[in-house]
Design a protein around this motif. Structure first.
Motif, short mmCIF file in Angstrom:
data_model
loop_
_atom_site.label_atom_id
_atom_site.label_comp_id
_atom_site.label_asym_id
_atom_site.label_seq_id
_atom_site.Cartn_x
_atom_site.Cartn_y
_atom_site.Cartn_z
N UNK A 278 0.10 -8.94 10.09
CA UNK A 278 -0.67 -9.21 8.89
C UNK A 278 0.18 -8.88 7.69
N UNK A 279 0.15 -9.75 6.71
CA UNK A 279 0.88 -9.49 5.48
C UNK A 279 0.02 -9.82 4.27
N UNK A 280 0.56 -9.54 3.10
CA UNK A 280 -0.15 -9.86 1.86
C UNK A 280 0.74 -10.78 1.04
N UNK A 281 0.13 -11.77 0.45
CA UNK A 281 0.87 -12.61 -0.48
C UNK A 281 -0.07 -13.01 -1.59
N UNK A 282 0.25 -12.59 -2.82
CA UNK A 282 -0.62 -12.87 -3.98
C UNK A 282 -2.07 -12.46 -3.68
N UNK A 283 -2.22 -11.25 -3.16
CA UNK A 283 -3.55 -10.69 -2.85
C UNK A 283 -4.31 -11.44 -1.76
#
Length: 109
Positions: free
Chosen positions: A50-55
């Protein structure tokens, strides 16, 4: 009592399962079909991260493929649509260089 307290459920596993059930990410089978079309070989390892990109929550399948020539390719695949968003290869360049004889090595007389 001798019973140990239950271990907390791994958060990411639960989130991944929910994302899969909600149709937010593709099942592994669909991802592997796409990977094998573009990178034929033996899949030897898969991780879902799991990652975050632009919230936004982003799921990435990390897939390792052993190619027929013996090189190892590490792919990052967007779990939402199966797009390959990253690629690292080990062994490809080294193998190519080893097969090409260096020029001017005194062999052509």
């Amino acid at each position: 009592s001798d019973l140990l307290p239950p271990l907390p459920a791994p958060d990411d596993h639960e989130r991944a399962r929910q994302a899969l059930e909600a149709g937010a990410i593709l099942p592994l089978r669909a991802i592997l079909e796409r990977v094998e079309r573009e990178y034929p070989g033996q899949v030897i390892d898969v991780e879902l991260e799991r990652g975050q990109e632009k919230n936004l929550e982003l799921w990435i399948y990390k897939v390792k493929v052993l190619r027929p020539g013996g090189s190892l390719v590490k792919l990052k695949v967007d779990a939402r649509d199966g797009t390959i968003i990253g690629r690292k290869a080990k062994g490809e360049l080294d193998g190519e260089r080893a097969r090409q004889k260096p020029r001017g090595s005194g062999e052509e007389r």
